[in-house]
Design a protein around this motif. Structure first.
Motif, short mmCIF file in Angstrom:
data_model
loop_
_atom_site.label_atom_id
_atom_site.label_comp_id
_atom_site.label_asym_id
_atom_site.label_seq_id
_atom_site.Cartn_x
_atom_site.Cartn_y
_atom_site.Cartn_z
N GLN A 47 0.83 -1.20 0.00
CA GLN A 47 0.00 0.00 0.00
C GLN A 47 0.86 1.25 0.00
OE1 GLN A 47 -3.67 0.24 0.04
NE2 GLN A 47 -3.09 -1.72 -0.86
N GLY A 48 2.00 1.20 0.65
CA GLY A 48 2.89 2.35 0.69
C GLY A 48 3.84 2.42 -0.49
N GLY A 49 3.80 1.43 -1.38
CA GLY A 49 4.69 1.43 -2.54
C GLY A 49 6.14 1.23 -2.18
N THR A 50 6.40 0.56 -1.05
CA THR A 50 7.79 0.40 -0.59
C THR A 50 8.27 -1.04 -0.69
OG1 THR A 50 7.01 0.14 1.70
CG2 THR A 50 7.58 2.36 0.99
N ILE A 51 7.54 -1.87 -1.41
CA ILE A 51 7.97 -3.27 -1.53
C ILE A 51 9.24 -3.33 -2.38
CG2 ILE A 51 6.64 -3.78 -3.62
CD1 ILE A 51 6.95 -6.09 -0.58
N ALA A 52 10.20 -4.09 -1.93
CA ALA A 52 11.48 -4.23 -2.64
C ALA A 52 11.53 -5.61 -3.30
CB ALA A 52 12.65 -4.06 -1.68
N LEU A 53 11.83 -5.62 -4.59
CA LEU A 53 11.90 -6.87 -5.34
C LEU A 53 13.35 -7.17 -5.71
CD1 LEU A 53 8.89 -6.43 -7.78
CD2 LEU A 53 8.95 -7.75 -5.66
N ALA A 54 13.75 -8.43 -5.48
CA ALA A 54 15.10 -8.86 -5.84
C ALA A 54 15.15 -9.20 -7.33
CB ALA A 54 15.51 -10.07 -5.01
N GLN A 55 16.30 -9.06 -7.93
CA GLN A 55 16.50 -9.44 -9.33
C GLN A 55 17.63 -10.47 -9.36
OE1 GLN A 55 14.59 -8.48 -12.00
NE2 GLN A 55 13.33 -7.54 -10.40
N GLN A 56 17.22 -11.75 -9.29
CA GLN A 56 18.17 -12.84 -9.21
C GLN A 56 17.84 -13.90 -10.25
OE1 GLN A 56 17.27 -13.78 -5.16
NE2 GLN A 56 19.00 -12.62 -4.32
N ARG A 57 18.84 -14.64 -10.64
CA ARG A 57 18.65 -15.72 -11.61
C ARG A 57 18.15 -16.97 -10.88
NH1 ARG A 57 23.71 -18.05 -14.92
NH2 ARG A 57 24.29 -18.54 -12.79
N PHE A 58 17.10 -17.58 -11.44
CA PHE A 58 16.60 -18.83 -10.86
C PHE A 58 15.97 -19.66 -11.97
CE2 PHE A 58 13.05 -15.90 -10.68
CZ PHE A 58 11.94 -16.67 -10.97
N ASP A 59 15.75 -20.93 -11.65
CA ASP A 59 15.16 -21.88 -12.58
C ASP A 59 13.65 -21.90 -12.35
OD1 ASP A 59 14.34 -23.95 -14.17
OD2 ASP A 59 15.77 -25.42 -13.40
N LEU A 60 12.90 -21.34 -13.30
CA LEU A 60 11.46 -21.24 -13.15
C LEU A 60 10.82 -22.63 -13.06
CD1 LEU A 60 8.83 -19.60 -13.14
CD2 LEU A 60 8.90 -19.64 -15.64
N ALA A 61 11.27 -23.57 -13.88
CA ALA A 61 10.69 -24.91 -13.86
C ALA A 61 10.90 -25.58 -12.51
CB ALA A 61 11.30 -25.76 -14.98
N GLN A 62 12.10 -25.43 -11.96
CA GLN A 62 12.38 -26.03 -10.65
C GLN A 62 11.54 -25.39 -9.56
OE1 GLN A 62 14.47 -28.74 -10.05
NE2 GLN A 62 13.42 -28.64 -8.08
N LEU A 63 11.34 -24.07 -9.65
CA LEU A 63 10.53 -23.38 -8.65
C LEU A 63 9.10 -23.89 -8.69
CD1 LEU A 63 10.60 -19.68 -7.67
CD2 LEU A 63 8.41 -20.69 -8.26
N ILE A 64 8.55 -24.07 -9.90
CA ILE A 64 7.19 -24.60 -10.02
C ILE A 64 7.11 -26.00 -9.41
CG2 ILE A 64 5.35 -25.26 -11.61
CD1 ILE A 64 5.76 -22.29 -11.54
#
Length: 601
Positions: free
Chosen positions: A290-307
């Motif tokens: 709501q405050g627009g302060t969420i921080a997002l990481a930018q990292q490499r990962f395996d999408l298939a493995q995450l699923i």
């Protein structure tokens, strides 16, 4: 436009509409609204002119002129009727049409002097000129809402009279021409002043209306916020009291029972605590979004493995309910992308958890399509559950909403999960939408921007899981914690990892113990009496600089402060890492192992 059905000029300006446009629209509406009576009166007055001039002029000319007057009157009435028949007429073309008709109307009136009046009867000419002056005065009153309308009518009415009288080549004709010309100038001047007054009044009116609307909206917003606040307090009170009741009730039961606690009883306490922690994390995430302060990481990962991992974690819950949990992945393996893996995992766990919770029988299917060239991912979580009614689909993403109230009574929850999931999806360059058929199931479609990972992208840190036997740590830890219960828990966890521990209760004792015997690592609570953890960390760093031996002791903030900025404040004070309470043993082990190795290096 301001003037709509009926003949009212009352308007309801849309919030934020251009004020100048609203004023111009209302001026046009006033021109059409106020001209009806004067237009109708013009017909009998023209008939009176014909009657008065019959002895002096050709009847054919007079009746031809009267026919022109009737035609222009009918044209004006038809134009007015069509104007008010439009729901939202574009006022600029309607004003242009009116100005053209007014110019023709004024010219036809001028013919009463320039064409019909007998030049050898000055008294009749004077009478006709006086009549046109009267028509001009009425026109000024009727058309004063817009100077352009007054000018179109008056100039076309009086200027031909001026020309006709000037061409008489007589003193009386010149006198009349000059007098009418001065009268025309005066009328145009007054028309301009009248328009300015009307425009100012209209601006004041619309400004007042806008302020009233804004106040009404502000009041409605305040009432909604008050309602949301009440709903928030009621929901969170219920959701927090429920696990607390389980924890406190089971603790009292264990105190009374003679037998030692069973593993199942410990599991109940842990699950209740985890549930309570999840509610607190939801509140923090909602506040950050709501405050627009969420921080997002930018990292490499395996999408298939995450699923695969998220689906595997949800499989036990699906099996308990007798549901088939399946996946259909359209992607290469590995599917290396760049994004915030932890937040994506959080969204998927929320969607899968909801799908399993609201599905009594059937299946839950996860369908993933990856477009590596476009850097887009589409994930559908489809179930055969109870579905969502159309009236509820519009608000399931609102905070503290769960369809109707029976959902909360039956299934529980804060109603924040989907709100957070959609806001996270949008923060990650995508969206979350829902389609559903009551009684047949729902489909939640998650779209994300996940570009293909370059080789040099940072890799998502792997979480430490599994059995820690054989991986005990060594070293001496200084634990600064003023809360006896928290100190007891942390000391037991550290000793379980094979570390020796010295416990102190405030920042001053921590600094003194640090100077007396340098530990291998410091676990520092941030909020303590006498001296807080931030100041204690700064003094420890100052002592290291004074010692000059080049040794840097790792300091980890171990605190209940979990808001945005807390980690940055800890690092700015000289600490090496930040862990929020309550911590998991695996996370504590991974952090201590990394920092102890670095400290020895």
């Amino acid at each position: 436009m301001p003037a709509v059905p009926a003949e009212s000029s009352t308007s309801s300006p849309h919030l934020g509409a251009d004020l100048a446009r609203l004023v111009a629209d209302e001026q046009t509406a006033l021109l059409y609204q106020r001209s009806h009576t004067a237009t109708m009166t013009g017909v009998p007055f023209a008939l009176l002119v014909v009657w008065g001039l019959i002895p002096y002029d050709s009847p054919l000319q007079l009746w031809a002129w009267f026919a022109m007057r009737c035609t222009i009157t009918g044209t004006r009435l038809l134009l007015r009727q069509r104007f008010f028949a439009q729901a939202e007429p574009a006022t600029r073309p309607w004003r242009g049409r009116l100005l053209a008709v007014l110019a023709i109307d004024g010219f036809v009136w001028s013919l009463a002097v320039a064409w019909l009046s007998p030049p050898h009867h000055p008294d009749i000419v004077a009478l006709m000129v006086a009549s046109l002056v009267g028509v001009s005065a009425v026109a000024l009153f009727v058309l004063q809402a817009a100077w352009s309308a007054c000018a179109s009518f008056l100039v076309s009415l009086l200027l031909p009279v001026v020309v006709a009288q000037a061409l008489q080549d007589s003193r009386a004709g010149m006198f009349t021409a000059i007098g009418v010309l001065l009268f025309l100038g005066l009328m145009l001047w007054e028309a301009r002043r009248a328009e300015l007054r009307i425009r100012e009044l209209l601006r004041l009116r619309f400004t007042t209306d806008r302020i009233a609307e804004e106040r009404a909206e502000a009041l409605a917003l305040a009432q909604r916020q008050s309602s949301v606040k009440s709903q928030f307090l009621a929901t969170m009170s219920h959701e927090m009291r429920t696990p607390l009741h389980g924890i406190l009730g089971l603790a009292r039961l264990l105190r009374r029972q003679p037998e030692p606690p069973t593993a199942a009883q410990w599991d109940v306490i842990e699950r209740a605590g985890e549930h309570l922690l999840a509610q607190i994390n939801d509140i923090l995430d909602f506040s950050h979004l709501q405050g627009g302060t969420i921080a997002l990481a930018q990292q490499r990962f395996d999408l298939a493995q995450l699923i695969d991992d998220v689906v595997a974690q949800s499989s036990p819950a699906a099996s308990e309910r007798g549901l088939l949990l399946q996946t259909r992945l359209s992607m290469t393996r590995p599917a290396l992308v760049v994004g915030d893996a932890a937040r994506l995992r959080q969204v998927l766990q929320q969607l899968l958890g909801n799908a399993i919770k609201f599905t009594e029988a059937g299946s839950v299917t996860v369908i993933v399509k990856h477009h590596p060239v476009r850097g887009r991912v589409r994930i559908d979580v489809r179930d055969t559950g109870i579905g969502i009614a159309a009236v509820d689909r519009g608000r399931i993403f609102d905070a503290f909403q769960q369809g109707d109230n029976s959902f909360r009574r039956r299934y529980g929850g804060t109603g924040l999960g989907l709100t957070i999931a959609r806001e996270l999806a949008r923060a990650m360059g995508g969206d979350l939408v829902c389609t559903s058929v009551p009684g047949e199931g729902s489909n939640f479609r998650l779209t994300l921007a996940l570009p293909t990972a370059p080789e040099d992208a940072p890799i998502e840190p792997a979480a430490a899981t599994g059995d820690r036997s054989g991986r005990l740590l060594s070293g001496h830890v200084l634990l600064a914690e003023d809360n006896p219960v928290n100190a007891l828990v942390a000391e037991a966890a550290l000793q379980g990892l094979g570390l020796s521990v010295q416990v102190v209760g405030d920042g001053e004792q921590a600094v003194a113990a640090f100077k007396a015997h340098r530990p291998d690592l410091v676990l520092m609570d941030c909020q303590m009496p006498l001296m807080d953890g931030f100041e204690a960390a700064r003094r420890m760093r100052e002592h290291e600089q004074e010692a000059g031996d080049g040794r840097r002791t790792p300091i980890v903030a171990l605190t209940a402060n979990a808001m945005d900025g807390d980690r940055e404040r800890s690092l700015a004070a000289g600490m090496d890492d930040h862990m929020a309470k309550p911590f998991r043993d695996d996370a504590l082990w991974a952090t201590l192992r990394r920092l102890l190795v670095q400290g020895r290096d």
